[in-house]
Design an enzyme around this catalytic site. Structure first.
Site, PDB file in Angstrom:
ATOM      1  CB  SER A 159      51.137   3.723 -31.228  1.00 25.76           C
ATOM      2  OG  SER A 159      52.532   3.681 -30.962  1.00 25.76           O
ATOM      3  CE1 TYR A 185      51.605  -0.032 -34.780  1.00 28.30           C
ATOM      4  CE2 TYR A 185      53.244   1.569 -34.043  1.00 28.30           C
ATOM      5  CZ  TYR A 185      52.176   0.725 -33.769  1.00 28.30           C
ATOM      6  OH  TYR A 185      51.687   0.633 -32.483  1.00 28.30           O
TER       7      TYR A 185
END
Length: 312
Positions: A159, A185
């Protein structure tokens, strides 16, 4: 590194468009997190090429539902469902130990995003454990099956969130830092890219390549901890459909443009540039995420953690 990889596909391309004309009959693939969202659409496109696909999911009931739907839409009944839990090393080991025969494509798609503070029984931060360590254990456990193919590919869904944090080597589990769901994350997504870099180097003699990607901004179950709308910072015109979001994964898994190519990072079906600061867009890969020394260090750390847990 050789020249930047470009393809005829882009932001709006769908998984079906990318897979058109590809024949993977007789090939076998595993897609994690394939009970919904990007994983299900990635699996659907691979099944549509004639491949035998295993949906590696936590929720087998949902996995069976998706498998039936994929068979109905493709006419290919060669879809299996298995239940490795990426946050549980013993579960991953059981899956890899049971695998028989070669494996052509492994798509490390499953993940969690910005979840509340949580730790595995080993004391690993949940996002690092699920997004990276579980997939690391899965890929290394399936190494011999991938090597048996002689031309296998590993696809790693990362990501742009990786730009929020490098791997913080001295505190991967937030033992000292206050827990921040987005930093956790980001760290896990950086680890995904570093894994692709080192797997490609380490497994070169086995002709196994690994590439990482940013699928784009897509509303899926991944956003369940963020009110269903991700970070809320992505302009509406940059939001993709699930079919578009799965395109880059399918490209890396199937395209002849990627023959022999590994250790790269792709956005919108094309390799993206290396950046030294946050780009403000969904493009760009942080230099620390493709650093070979960091990739080797992460591999050693991951092996040590899993060995201590009795999973390697």
């Amino acid at each position: 590194m050789s020249s930047t990889i470009t393809t005829p596909f882009g932001f709006s391309s769908t998984a079906a468009e990318v897979a058109e004309g590809i024949d993977l009959t007789g090939r076998r693939a595993v897609v994690t997190g394939a009970s919904s969202g990007l994983g299900a659409e990635t699996a659907r496109a691979l099944v549509g090429t004639g491949a035998s696909v295993t949906l590696a999911v936590r929720d087998t009931a949902e996995g069976e539902r998706v498998a039936k739907d994929i068979t109905a839409s493709t006419g290919n009944e060669d879809v299996q469902v298995a239940q490795p839990d990426l946050a549980d090393p013993a579960s991953v080991t059981a899956f890899t130990a049971a695998w028989q025969g070669p494996l052509h494509v492994l798509v490390n798609n499953a993940g969690v995003m910005a979840c509340p503070e949580q730790y595995t029984e080993q004391g690993w931060e949940w996002q690092f454990a699920t997004n990276h360590l579980g997939h690391f254990a899965l890929a290394t456990g399936l190494h011999d099956a991938l090597a048996a193919d002689g031309n296998a590919r590993v696809v790693v869904v990362s990501s742009t969130g990786h730009q929020q944090s490098p791997v913080v080597w001295d505190d991967v589990n937030f033992a000292f830092r206050p827990y921040d769901p987005w930093l956790a994350y980001g760290q896990s997504k950086t680890a995904n890219v570093l894994f692709a870099v080192e797997a490609t180097r380490r497994w070169a003699d086995d002709n196994i390549t690994a590439n990482a990607l940013m699928p784009g901004a897509i509303y899926t179950n991944l956003q369940r901890h963020t009110g269903g709308r991700g970070s809320g910072r992505v302009p509406a015109e940059l939001i993709k459909s699930v079919e578009q979001g799965a395109a880059t994964s399918v490209l890396l898994a199937t395209s002849p443009h990627l023959e022999g190519i590994g250790g790269r990072y792709f956005v919108d079906c094309n390799e993206t540039e290396v950046v030294d600061r946050r780009s403000g867009t969904l493009h760009g890969v942080a230099r620390y995420a493709v650093d070979p020394a960091g990739a080797r260090r992460l591999w050693d750390l991951s092996q040590d953690l899993l060995t201590e847990a009795g999973a390697l």
